[in-house]
Design a protein around this motif. Structure first.
Motif, PDB file in Angstrom:
ATOM      1  N   MET A  20       0.856  -1.194   0.000  1.00 25.35           N
ATOM      2  CA  MET A  20       0.000   0.000   0.000  1.00 25.35           C
ATOM      3  C   MET A  20       0.889   1.240   0.000  1.00 25.35           C
ATOM      4  O   MET A  20       1.166   1.811   1.049  1.00 25.35           O
ATOM      5  CB  MET A  20      -0.891  -0.005   1.249  1.00 25.35           C
TER       6      MET A  20
ATOM      7  N   ARG B 240       2.747  10.923  -0.923  1.00 22.01           N
ATOM      8  CA  ARG B 240       2.628  11.730  -2.141  1.00 22.01           C
ATOM      9  C   ARG B 240       1.186  12.179  -2.380  1.00 22.01           C
ATOM     10  O   ARG B 240       0.938  13.283  -2.841  1.00 22.01           O
ATOM     11  CB  ARG B 240       3.178  10.957  -3.345  1.00 22.01           C
TER      12      ARG B 240
ATOM     13  N   ASN C  70      10.823   1.121   7.617  1.00 24.44           N
ATOM     14  CA  ASN C  70      10.032   2.321   7.950  1.00 24.44           C
ATOM     15  C   ASN C  70      10.341   2.846   9.362  1.00 24.44           C
ATOM     16  O   ASN C  70      10.049   4.005   9.662  1.00 24.44           O
ATOM     17  CB  ASN C  70       8.524   2.041   7.815  1.00 24.44           C
TER      18      ASN C  70
ATOM     19  N   GLU D  30       6.898  10.931  12.161  1.00 29.95           N
ATOM     20  CA  GLU D  30       6.054  10.114  11.280  1.00 29.95           C
ATOM     21  C   GLU D  30       5.831   8.721  11.874  1.00 29.95           C
ATOM     22  O   GLU D  30       4.724   8.182  11.819  1.00 29.95           O
ATOM     23  CB  GLU D  30       6.663  10.004   9.873  1.00 29.95           C
TER      24      GLU D  30
ATOM     25  N   LEU E  35       2.225   7.173  12.793  1.00 30.98           N
ATOM     26  CA  LEU E  35       1.746   5.901  12.239  1.00 30.98           C
ATOM     27  C   LEU E  35       1.332   4.930  13.337  1.00 30.98           C
ATOM     28  O   LEU E  35       0.296   4.265  13.234  1.00 30.98           O
ATOM     29  CB  LEU E  35       2.827   5.278  11.351  1.00 30.98           C
TER      30      LEU E  35
HETATM   31  C1  IPE Z   1       2.957   3.906   2.284  1.00 35.24           C
HETATM   32  O1  IPE Z   1       2.948   5.233   1.908  1.00 35.24           O
HETATM   33  C2  IPE Z   1       2.674   3.731   3.747  1.00 35.24           C
HETATM   34  C3  IPE Z   1       3.853   3.422   4.560  1.00 35.24           C
HETATM   35  C4  IPE Z   1       5.036   3.136   4.104  1.00 35.24           C
HETATM   36  C5  IPE Z   1       3.681   3.442   6.012  1.00 35.24           C
HETATM   37  P1  IPE Z   1       4.254   6.123   1.970  1.00 35.24           P
HETATM   38  O2  IPE Z   1       4.278   6.808   3.299  1.00 35.24           O
HETATM   39  O3  IPE Z   1       5.451   5.353   1.632  1.00 35.24           O
HETATM   40  O4  IPE Z   1       3.925   7.186   0.842  1.00 35.24           O
HETATM   41  P2  IPE Z   1       4.942   7.789  -0.223  1.00 35.24           P
HETATM   42  O5  IPE Z   1       5.601   6.633  -0.914  1.00 35.24           O
HETATM   43  O6  IPE Z   1       5.920   8.626   0.539  1.00 35.24           O
HETATM   44  O7  IPE Z   1       4.080   8.581  -1.139  1.00 35.24           O
END
Ligand code: IPE
Ligand code: IPE
Ligand code: MG
Length: 248
Positions: free
Chosen positions: A19, A24, A68, A75, A79
Motif C-alpha cells: 500500500m 505523495r 520504515n 512520522e 503511524l
Molecule cells: C505507504 O505510503 C505507507 C507506509 C510506508 C507506512 P508512503 O508513506 O510510503 O507514501 P509515499 O511513498 O511517501 O508517497
C-alpha cells in the motif's frame, strides 16, 4: 466497469498489497503526510467488503516495514498512533474476517501490541476471509528468524540437515498459515518489492499501478484482477502443457 469483465471462477485466492503512495497523495493536496496515512486506512477499510464479496480468501497488506522505523520520529509516532486508533475489532467481526499479523510485533508500542492481540484472539474463528497485516515486517528479517528456528531444531537433534526442504522453510516463516500469494499489487508507481514476501512471491503474478493507495478502490482492485486473469501462469512449464492440464 472491470467488475463485469471478471471471470468469477478464476478469482485469486490470495492477494498481497504493498500500500504505497500515502505521502505523495497528501503532498499533492497540500496536506500533511499523516493525512495521507489517515486516508490510506480508510482505503483499506473500504476494500475489505469488495475483497470478501469477490471471494478472495486471503488479503495480506504491507502496512509498516522494518525499514520504515528509519523514518523521522514524528512520522513513526503518527503511524503507531494511527494504527492504535484505527485497529477496530468490530470491523473484522462485521465482515467475518480473521485478523492476523506478520512481522516483529515485539517492536511495536506496548498499547498497540495489546490491541493487536485482542484482535487476533477475538477474530480467530471468523471464516469469510483472512486479513493479514504486515507490521514491522521485512522479508529478510523473516528469513533470518526462520533460519534461526531451523538451526535450533538441528542443534537440539529434532531435525536432520538432509531433511531440510522447501516445506521446512515454509513452515518456519511467519506466513506458515498462508498459501503463497497469487497476485501482488503495488500502488504508488514504484516497481520494486521493498523487502515484502520475497520467498512467498517466487511464482506470484506482479501488478504495479500508479494510483496512490488512498485512491485505490473496488474498481482498481477489479482492474488488477482482470489483468491477472489475462495472464498464463506456467510455473516453468510450456504453454501447451498448461493448456493441456486445464482442458483435462
Ligand atoms: C505507504 O505510503 C505507507 C507506509 C510506508 C507506512 P508512503 O508513506 O510510503 O507514501 P509515499 O511513498 O511517501 O508517497
Ligand atoms: C513499502 O513502502 C512499505 C509499505 C508500503 C509499508 P515504502 O514507501 O517504505 O518503500 P520504498 O522505501 O519506497 O521502497
Ligand atoms: Mg512509499
Amino acid at each position: 466497469m472491470y467488475k463485469e469483465k471478471l471471470d468469477l471462477t478464476r478469482i485469486p485466492q490470495h492477494i498481497a498489497v504493498i500500500m504505497d503512495g500515502n505521502g505523495r497523495w497528501a503532498k499533492e493536496r497540500g496536506m500533511k503526510r499523516r493525512d495521507g496515512h489517515v486516508a490510506g486506512t480508510e482505503a483499506l477499510k473500504n476494500i475489505l467488503k469488495p475483497v470478501r464479496d469477490l471471494g478472495i480468501k486471503y488479503l495480506t497488506v504491507y502496512a509498516f516495514s522494518t525499514e520504515n522505523w528509519n523514518r523521522p520520529d514524528e512520522e513513526v509516532e503518527a503511524l503507531m498512533a494511527l494504527l492504535y486508533e484505527k485497529l477496530d475489532v468490530n470491523l473484522f467481526m462485521e465482515n467475518d474476517v480473521r485478523f492476523c499479523v506478520i512481522g516483529d510485533v515485539s517492536r511495536l508500542p506496548q498499547h498497540l501490541q495489546a490491541v493487536v492481540n485482542h484482535c487476533l484472539e477475538t477474530t480467530a474463528n471468523n471464516t469469510k476471509g483472512t486479513l493479514t497485516v504486515a507490521l514491522s515486517y521485512s522479508s529478510k528479517w523473516e528469513l533470518v528468524e526462520a533460519t534461526k528456528k531451523i538451526a535450533r531444531r538441528v542443534q537440539d537433534g529434532t531435525l536432520q540437515v538432509d531433511d531440510i526442504n522447501e516445506s521446512t522453510i515454509d513452515e518456519s516463516l511467519n506466513t506458515s498459515f498462508l498459501p503463497d500469494p497469487d497476485l501482488l499489487i503495488r500502488t504508488g508507481g514504484e516497481y520494486r518489492l521493498s523487502n515484502f514476501l520475497l520467498w512467498q512471491c517466487a511464482y506470484t503474478e506482479l501488478y504495479f499501478c500508479d494510483t496512490y493507495w488512498p485512491d485505490f478502490d473496488e474498481e482498481e482492485l477489479c482492474k488488477a484482477i482482470w489483468n491477472y486473469q489475462q495472464r498464463e501462469r506456467r510455473f516453468g512449464k510450456t504453454s501447451e502443457q498448461v493448456i493441456g492440464t486445464t482442458e483435462q
